[in-house]
Design a protein around this motif. Structure first.
Motif, PDB file in Angstrom:
ATOM      1  N   SER A  78       0.824  -1.212   0.000  1.00 39.80           N
ATOM      2  CA  SER A  78       0.000   0.000   0.000  1.00 39.80           C
ATOM      3  C   SER A  78       0.858   1.261   0.000  1.00 39.80           C
ATOM      4  O   SER A  78       0.500   2.254  -0.637  1.00 39.80           O
ATOM      5  N   LYS A  91      -4.286   0.978   4.580  1.00 33.70           N
ATOM      6  CA  LYS A  91      -4.467   1.501   3.224  1.00 33.70           C
ATOM      7  C   LYS A  91      -5.374   2.717   3.227  1.00 33.70           C
ATOM      8  O   LYS A  91      -5.074   3.744   2.594  1.00 33.70           O
ATOM      9  N   GLN A 130     -11.395   1.014  -1.424  1.00 35.29           N
ATOM     10  CA  GLN A 130     -11.285   0.540  -0.050  1.00 35.29           C
ATOM     11  C   GLN A 130     -12.627   0.604   0.662  1.00 35.29           C
ATOM     12  O   GLN A 130     -13.004  -0.315   1.390  1.00 35.29           O
TER      13      GLN A 130
END
Length: 310
Positions: free
Chosen positions: A30, A143, A284
């Motif tokens: 990430s 992330k 995400q």
């Protein structure tokens, strides 16, 4: 949640090492991917300006992308390894516990239902940690944090918009969960009953054929499962409206705002980087729906295992 954690802990201690490795590699991935998105801003601007730094930054960008993909691949490999190991550990525990039950406790469920518990139900518990596209343990939250920080660095107002976007999607997720969770538990229990009925029907196939009762069995089957399919369709249609249609409409509005901010800054590189980072944030948050779905399924499965296995 307590029951889910309890069942996750039934795996061998070496599984914890695997979880640690996949988290470390996922975090490194990430970082590399996020930084490559920031560097892309400079690469675009240097290309427009015909600056010699373009080649140096392009090389860094290339290596960051390679590192990101390699570490992500390692993480995914360990996730698959963990899932197989967990299903082996928990499956053996479940099988041993069921096989050693006293007869009065054992006959509360059919053999077909116990087979379902020791195989697919155990797998649902494993999916809470092994579905890397939606979970990845600490990696998921890391992330989201690093992507949010990056877009703040690029543009303060776009960062605030991303936070507001996250809050709205989380509220939609909570609303979806409030509807989905209790009904899904009932449907899972009903599914086990349907499987028990079908198993009994197949076991009596010889008698049905002997007495020409196959048509009658099909009518009986249709009546038995009609309510299950009706409730299942209703559950998924309403959950789809909560967790899919609404989030796509809202994310489109915020995406247009990020594009507007990029144009207003009059910086082509920033426009590209901001839209790229926002797409990562959106992915995400979309995965949060899948992550919570995996957790919901795992919690329901753990309760079923606790109830019938112990």
């Amino acid at each position: 949640m307590k029951t889910l954690i309890k069942w996750i802990m039934k795996s061998n201690k070496k599984r914890y090492v695997e979880i640690t490795i996949l988290n470390i590699c996922g975090i490194l991935s990430s970082i590399a991917i996020s930084y490559s998105a920031v560097i892309s801003k400079d690469i675009i601007n240097f290309a427009i300006e015909k600056n010699d730094k373009f080649y140096f930054y392009s090389i860094i960008f290339f290596f960051l992308v390679i590192i990101g993909h390699i570490t992500f691949g390692i993480s995914k490999a360990y996730v698959s390894y963990f899932k197989g190991g967990y299903m082996h550990d928990a499956g053996i525990y479940t099988y041993k516990t069921i096989i050693n039950k006293n007869f009065q406790d054992f006959i509360k469920k059919t053999p077909a239902q116990y087979a379902e518990l020791s195989l697919r139900t155990v797998e649902k518990v494993a999916n809470t940690l092994s579905n890397y596209a939606t979970m990845g343990g600490l990696v998921y939250f890391f992330k989201l944090f690093i992507y949010m920080s990056t877009i703040f660095v690029l543009d303060y107002y776009s960062g605030l918009a991303s936070i507001l976007f996250s809050i709205i999607l989380i509220l939609l997720l909570l609303g979806s969960n409030a509807y989905y969770y209790p009904r899904s538990k009932k449907l899972n229990d009903l599914e086990l009953e349907v499987k028990e009925y079908v198993s009994d029907m197949f076991a009596g196939k010889f008698e049905s054929a002997l007495f020409n009762a196959i048509d009658h069995e099909m009518v009986s089957y249709n009546n038995y499962v009609k309510d299950y399919w009706k409730r299942l369709r209703k559950l998924y249609i309403i959950d789809l409206l909560y967790s899919n249609t609404s989030r796509r409409f809202i994310s489109t509005l915020f995406y247009f705002y990020i594009v507007y901010r990029g144009i207003k800054l009059n910086d082509v590189g920033k426009l590209y980087s901001m839209t790229t980072i926002f797409i990562m944030i959106r992915m995400q948050l979309y995965n949060a729906m899948g992550a919570w779905h995996a957790i919901r399924e795992g919690m329901i499965a753990a309760k079923q295992l606790e109830e019938f296995v112990g």
